[in-house]
Scaffold this motif. Sequence first.
Motif, PDB file in Angstrom:
ATOM      1  N   LEU A   1      14.099  25.567  50.775  1.00  0.00           N
ATOM      2  CA  LEU A   1      13.699  24.225  49.842  1.00  0.00           C
ATOM      3  C   LEU A   1      14.489  23.225  50.694  1.00  0.00           C
ATOM      4  O   LEU A   1      15.097  23.097  50.978  1.00  0.00           O
ATOM      5  N   GLY A   2      14.297  22.010  50.120  1.00  0.00           N
ATOM      6  CA  GLY A   2      15.105  20.762  50.573  1.00  0.00           C
ATOM      7  C   GLY A   2      15.757  20.920  49.546  1.00  0.00           C
ATOM      8  O   GLY A   2      16.121  21.633  48.414  1.00  0.00           O
ATOM      9  N   TYR A   3      17.033  20.206  49.695  1.00  0.00           N
ATOM     10  CA  TYR A   3      17.814  20.312  49.458  1.00  0.00           C
ATOM     11  C   TYR A   3      18.542  19.786  47.908  1.00  0.00           C
ATOM     12  O   TYR A   3      18.909  20.043  47.647  1.00  0.00           O
ATOM     13  N   GLY A   4      17.744  18.961  47.827  1.00  0.00           N
ATOM     14  CA  GLY A   4      17.890  18.336  46.792  1.00  0.00           C
ATOM     15  C   GLY A   4      17.031  19.019  45.697  1.00  0.00           C
ATOM     16  O   GLY A   4      17.049  18.496  44.104  1.00  0.00           O
ATOM     17  N   SER A   5      15.818  19.898  45.831  1.00  0.00           N
ATOM     18  CA  SER A   5      15.500  20.749  44.989  1.00  0.00           C
ATOM     19  C   SER A   5      16.622  21.735  44.334  1.00  0.00           C
ATOM     20  O   SER A   5      16.641  21.848  43.512  1.00  0.00           O
ATOM     21  N   ILE A   6      17.613  22.245  45.003  1.00  0.00           N
ATOM     22  CA  ILE A   6      18.095  23.399  44.870  1.00  0.00           C
ATOM     23  C   ILE A   6      19.916  22.393  44.325  1.00  0.00           C
ATOM     24  O   ILE A   6      20.999  23.147  43.870  1.00  0.00           O
ATOM     25  N   LYS A   7      20.244  20.754  44.268  1.00  0.00           N
ATOM     26  CA  LYS A   7      21.495  20.608  44.345  1.00  0.00           C
ATOM     27  C   LYS A   7      22.156  21.365  42.862  1.00  0.00           C
ATOM     28  O   LYS A   7      24.072  21.420  43.260  1.00  0.00           O
TER      29      LYS A   7
END
Length: 297
Positions: free
Chosen positions: A239-245
Amino acid sequence: MLDSRRLAYFINACEKGSLTGAASASSVTQPVLTYHIAELEKAVGERLLHRRPDGVEPTEAGIVLLAHAKRVMEAMRATEQAMRERKSQPTGIVTVGLLASIATSVAPRIARECRERFPGIQLRLSEGTSLFLRKGIDDGIFDLAVNLRERGGISAQSILFEDLYVFARPNLIDLRKPTIALADVLQHKLLLPPRGHVVRELVEDAARKHGLTIRLEAEVEGLPTLKSLIRDALAPGILGYGSIKSDFDDGRFQGAKIVKPGIQRELVLDEGENVRFPKVITELKGIVVRAIRELSQ
């Protein structure tokens, strides 16, 4: 009680250095100004100005009063401005669509800043897939929508190029380094969204260009379900980083940026055609952009 008008006359007298100049700046005659300053001196019980042939200057008491008077007048101007702005504040509903994968990370800041700047505006936030957001803009449901470039409009504003990460439950796979080659990622079976999702398309395109094969553990529709399967250590996901930050920061997941090649998705900001509050939308766009760009920090 001190009179704000008299304080203003006194400030002008000190700054102009003459009663004639102060009267002109105050739009009154000199006798009127002299009378009000005399009344101010009676109110404080001290002489405030030295009268000299070439003008006036504040006494020691006048210097003290001048500093306070300036602060009082500035506070009054600020109060009047705030009340004027309040009267002119727009009221109504503004709708913003957010990608489900980043909504929980950015919605609190967007809502908080919108409330502080526009107390009369009711913000309506919705989250969904890129296709849902595209339809919402096209149908006039959303005033603004944060979407992916592949689903955004032609005139959509670019906000952020977000790196894709592989993430997993701690110790499920080796993610001790900050980056990992795509070939190493694809040694594992993965949890990916179904075909038609932009992340899936980006990963498949990168794999195809480098002669690599994707092996699926499962196709998963929906971020909450995907995260639950990751927590259960079924397999890693992308996923994109913002999804799991937030999960990464809290230690719930381990993650590494995919490199060789790097894979990015572009987040864009779409604007509806017939927005009701152009001024609100202009400022809200800035709020949204700042919140999204913080995801990469």
